[in-house]
Design an enzyme around this catalytic site. Structure first.
Site, PDB file in Angstrom:
ATOM      1  N   ASP A  69      22.122  39.995  36.723  1.00  0.00           N
ATOM      2  CA  ASP A  69      20.672  40.176  36.795  1.00  0.00           C
ATOM      3  C   ASP A  69      19.934  38.877  36.486  1.00  0.00           C
ATOM      4  OD1 ASP A  69      20.858  40.032  34.011  1.00  0.00           O
ATOM      5  OD2 ASP A  69      20.421  42.148  33.698  1.00  0.00           O
ATOM      6  N   THR A  80      10.611  38.095  34.990  1.00  0.00           N
ATOM      7  CA  THR A  80       9.307  38.549  34.507  1.00  0.00           C
ATOM      8  C   THR A  80       9.412  38.894  33.030  1.00  0.00           C
ATOM      9  OG1 THR A  80       9.745  40.871  35.029  1.00  0.00           O
ATOM     10  CG2 THR A  80       8.803  39.498  36.786  1.00  0.00           C
ATOM     11  N   ASP A  91      20.565  45.921  26.667  1.00  0.00           N
ATOM     12  CA  ASP A  91      21.655  45.323  25.881  1.00  0.00           C
ATOM     13  C   ASP A  91      21.868  46.087  24.584  1.00  0.00           C
ATOM     14  OD1 ASP A  91      22.075  43.401  27.791  1.00  0.00           O
ATOM     15  OD2 ASP A  91      21.107  41.772  26.680  1.00  0.00           O
TER      16      ASP A  91
END
Length: 207
Positions: A69, A80, A91
């Protein structure tokens, strides 16, 4: 703790894959959520069932989505602020599920309460380590670094579960107690880093 050279080497592999996924129309946030959901499912299904080696492979494989990602965000010209918050949240969820699954296994399958305590310590301190950094950054202070960050936590934990699944019973006990001790050190390191950052900021204001 993984140095910038290691991260740069990994990026050389993941960046082309990230760019390819973007061309397919996928978004970094979608990959983050998918990888996290699969890691959580694997941790809470396989570890409590005693499938330690399979659980290790599944969690490690989907944890690697965390690298993709980031590569996808770079391919799109940068991430962003929402993506950063989503990534950090996912996470924490994945880490929590990992240690919950291991603790469940230790209590229900292995009947090893002593090592289960180590897993619970790792569970709590993993969240604290991340919280110290997030809280410090929210107040404009620095709390980077430390002996064990997320990559090191995953490596130590999954080496322990993987080896135990392959028939090396002491591996998980050693890994979890080692990680518990290293996590205590990391919390102290980050608190000291915050204190140092605050003192430097105060000195700069007075100067």
């Amino acid at each position: 703790m993984l140095n910038i050279f290691a991260r740069a080497s990994v990026s050389r592999v993941t960046d082309p894959i990230g760019a390819w996924l973007v061309r397919l129309g996928l978004t970094p946030n979608a990959v983050t959520v998918f990888g996290t959901a699969c890691a959580i499912a694997g941790a809470l299904w396989l570890f409590p069932a005693g499938h330690l080696f399979a659980g290790t492979l599944v969690v490690w494989g989907f944890a690697m989505f965390d690298l993709l990602d980031g590569a996808m965000a770079r391919a799109k010209g940068g991430g962003t602020r929402y993506g950063a918050v989503l990534d950090a949240t996912c996470d924490r969820l994945a880490d929590g599920a990992l240690f919950c699954g291991i603790t469940w296994y230790l209590f229900d399958v292995a009947h090893d309460r002593t090592t289960a305590v180590a897993a619970l310590v790792c569970l709590v301190l993993a969240q604290v380590i991340s919280y110290v950094k997030a809280r410090a950054e929210a107040t404009g202070l620095d709390a980077d670094g430390g002996l064990v960050e997320r990559a090191e936590r995953l490596i130590i934990t999954l080496v322990g579960t993987g080896l135990t699944g392959l028939g090396v019973p002491p591996a998980m006990k050693i890994a979890l107690w080692l990680l518990a001790a290293a996590s205590v050190v990391t919390v102290l390191q980050r608190l000291l880093a915050v204190r140092r950052s605050a003192l430097e900021e105060k000195t700069h204001e007075l100067g």
